[in-house]
Write an enzyme that holds these catalytic residues in place. Structure first.
Site, mmCIF file in Angstrom:
data_model
loop_
_atom_site.group_PDB
_atom_site.id
_atom_site.type_symbol
_atom_site.label_atom_id
_atom_site.label_comp_id
_atom_site.label_asym_id
_atom_site.label_seq_id
_atom_site.Cartn_x
_atom_site.Cartn_y
_atom_site.Cartn_z
ATOM 1 N N GLY A 138 0.752 5.643 1.028
ATOM 2 C CA GLY A 138 0.067 6.690 1.785
ATOM 3 C C GLY A 138 0.832 7.989 1.680
ATOM 4 N N GLY A 139 0.370 8.992 2.458
ATOM 5 C CA GLY A 139 0.988 10.306 2.394
ATOM 6 C C GLY A 139 2.435 10.309 2.854
ATOM 7 N N MET A 140 2.788 9.445 3.819
ATOM 8 C CA MET A 140 4.136 9.460 4.385
ATOM 9 C C MET A 140 5.101 8.564 3.628
ATOM 10 S SD MET A 140 3.437 9.595 8.521
ATOM 11 C CE MET A 140 2.110 8.385 8.598
ATOM 12 N N LYS B 275 7.362 -0.319 6.547
ATOM 13 C CA LYS B 275 6.821 0.987 6.168
ATOM 14 C C LYS B 275 7.996 1.935 5.979
ATOM 15 C CE LYS B 275 3.108 2.578 8.232
ATOM 16 N NZ LYS B 275 2.069 2.890 7.222
ATOM 17 N N GLY C 44 0.824 -1.212 0.000
ATOM 18 C CA GLY C 44 0.000 0.000 0.000
ATOM 19 C C GLY C 44 0.851 1.251 0.000
ATOM 20 N N ASP D 100 -4.865 9.023 15.035
ATOM 21 C CA ASP D 100 -5.203 8.857 13.618
ATOM 22 C C ASP D 100 -6.013 7.571 13.402
ATOM 23 O OD1 ASP D 100 -5.228 9.540 10.916
ATOM 24 O OD2 ASP D 100 -3.349 8.492 10.496
ATOM 25 N N VAL E 136 4.159 0.817 2.112
ATOM 26 C CA VAL E 136 4.320 -0.376 2.936
ATOM 27 C C VAL E 136 4.610 -1.554 2.023
ATOM 28 C CG1 VAL E 136 3.286 -1.872 4.688
ATOM 29 C CG2 VAL E 136 2.652 0.548 4.602
#
Length: 431
Positions: free
Chosen positions: A169-171, A189, A167, A284, A174
């Site tokens: 994401g913004g940061m 990650k 996956g 979060d 993974v």
């Protein structure tokens, strides 16, 4: 680095608001606003929102009636620079960005204008000019093109065989990987600094996420190790074979069957009760941060990314998080977290888990954002709107269960469940 908002005209003339770390600043006629302007009818109740991550400042108009003006130009969203002026009604604010000059032992710190620093990308070696302060400390920087490329295809981490992308994401992203020593499957990650950061800031971030290793609970993803490699921070955790609650709900038409949703939430509340007891706040919680292994009806839920968002922003690695479409993420934040996300309490997690429970049952959040459903409508709904009753959307949910979830979504933290354990007990008894 430091950002100062200096009021040049209006009711707060002469006042200064100083930011030396990541924060938000709300302007409007609402009592929730940091710059509270009840008598100036030019301003809407929630007029505009600033996000400050020194040296960067981002402004977003919140669908105001009369608009937000920067240097006499109406704007919807904009990155601000030193010297820019925000105007509305009688009020004028000026943005001032300064860098702290490191003193010698006998001198006091002084503030100077930020410098343009030439720095090499840690991945490709290309040089770019970025804002920074005079420092002899090494800095880490990854250029925009490399960040996007590394989110698609991250570099290998020493000691691990990378298998496939799980996956993005913004940061960062993974990956599923295999430990070369043990053969064990793990999740890695990779977290990519979005701005130039000092090595000290990167080390601080690694220390903070390592502290979360103290959380050992069957419903919390187990931390294994972390480190840095070629400018990226990596975090190795146990691999949870399955899906997350968001994907599972999407695969079933947008929501989970009633009993499955309640089971996932009660397990998540058990994890929260344990973490809160240890002094940790998640900050979060949402469906995508609840990983699920096993199969129905015996899912095992595990909360992931405990405190990661806070560590990423406060270490200075995040840059600006509010640019782009953030309406979906903001929908899970209680009013107090938007107004002051550095000082949230366990009751903020209670709100987020309540919103997650509502979404898993109803296939939508509890906010009534109208047809727009954009960031401005979302913020207004969070601060002022009434939630849509759960049974209005899902009549088959028992009334007592709906009451438990809706209490978690109270705007006033004092009116929510005061502990995850209390909410869990109430949910089990009512279900």
């Amino acid at each position: 680095m430091r950002v100062t908002l200096r009021v040049l005209a209006g009711p707060y003339h002469g006042q200064e608001f100083v930011f030396d770390q990541h924060d938000t600043f709300l302007i409007g006629r609402s009592e929730n606003a940091h710059l509270y302007l009840p008598e100036d009818r030019f301003f809407s109740r929630h007029h505009c929102l600033l996000e400050i991550a020194p040296p960067r400042v981002f402004l977003r108009d919140l669908g105001s009636t009369n608009g937000t003006y920067v240097n006499n130009q109406r704007v919807q969203e904009i990155f601000l620079k030193s010297g820019d002026r925000i105007q509305g009604g009688q009020t004028v604010l000026e943005v001032d960005v300064q860098a702290e000059q490191r003193p010698s032992e006998a001198e006091a710190p002084t503030l100077t204008k930020p410098l343009e620093i030439t720095i090499e990308c840690a991945n490709c070696g290309r040089r770019e000019c970025v804002q920074g302060s005079a420092t002899n400390e090494p800095m880490t920087f990854i250029c925009e093109e490399c960040r996007e490329e590394l989110k698609r295809q991250p570099q290998p981490v020493p000691g691990y065989e990378m298998i496939k992308l799980l996956g993005r994401g913004g940061m960062g992203c993974v990956m599923l990987a295999r430990c070369e020593k043990t053969g064990r499957a793990v999740a890695i990650k990779t977290l990519l600094p979005e701005v130039a950061v000092t090595d000290q800031a990167v080390r601080r971030f690694v220390r903070e996420i390592e502290v979360a290793a103290a959380l050992e609970h069957p419903n919390i993803v187990r931390y294994l190790e972390s480190g840095t490699h070629n400018g990226a921070v990596y975090l190795v955790t146990e691999f949870v074979e399955g899906s997350d609650a968001a994907r599972l709900a999407d695969s079933q038409g947008g929501r989970l069957p009633y009993k499955h949703a309640i089971d996932v939430i009660t397990q998540s509340l058990d994890a929260l009760a344990y973490a809160h007891g240890k002094g940790y706040i998640h900050r979060d919680i949402k469906e995508s941060n609840i990983l699920l292994s096993g199969s129905a009806p015996n899912y095992v839920a595990k909360l992931t990314d405990f405190g990661l968002a806070k560590s990423f922003t406060q270490s200075g690695m995040s840059g600006i998080t509010m640019a782009g479409d953030m309406a979906g993420t903001f929908a899970y934040m209680p009013p107090e977290q938007i107004k002051d996300f550095r000082n949230v309490k366990p009751t903020s997690d209670i709100y987020a888990i309540g919103m997650t429970a509502y979404s898993l049952l109803a296939g939508d959040t509890a906010l009534d954002t109208g047809p727009a459903g954009d960031m401005a409508a979302t913020v207004r709904a969070i601060f002022e709107g009434q939630i849509v009753p759960l049974r209005q959307r899902v009549p088959e949910v028992p009334e007592r269960v709906a009451e438990v979830i809706e209490r978690a979504l109270a705007k006033d933290p004092a009116n929510r469940w005061q502990s995850a354990a209390a909410m869990r007990t109430a949910l089990i008894h009512s279900a």
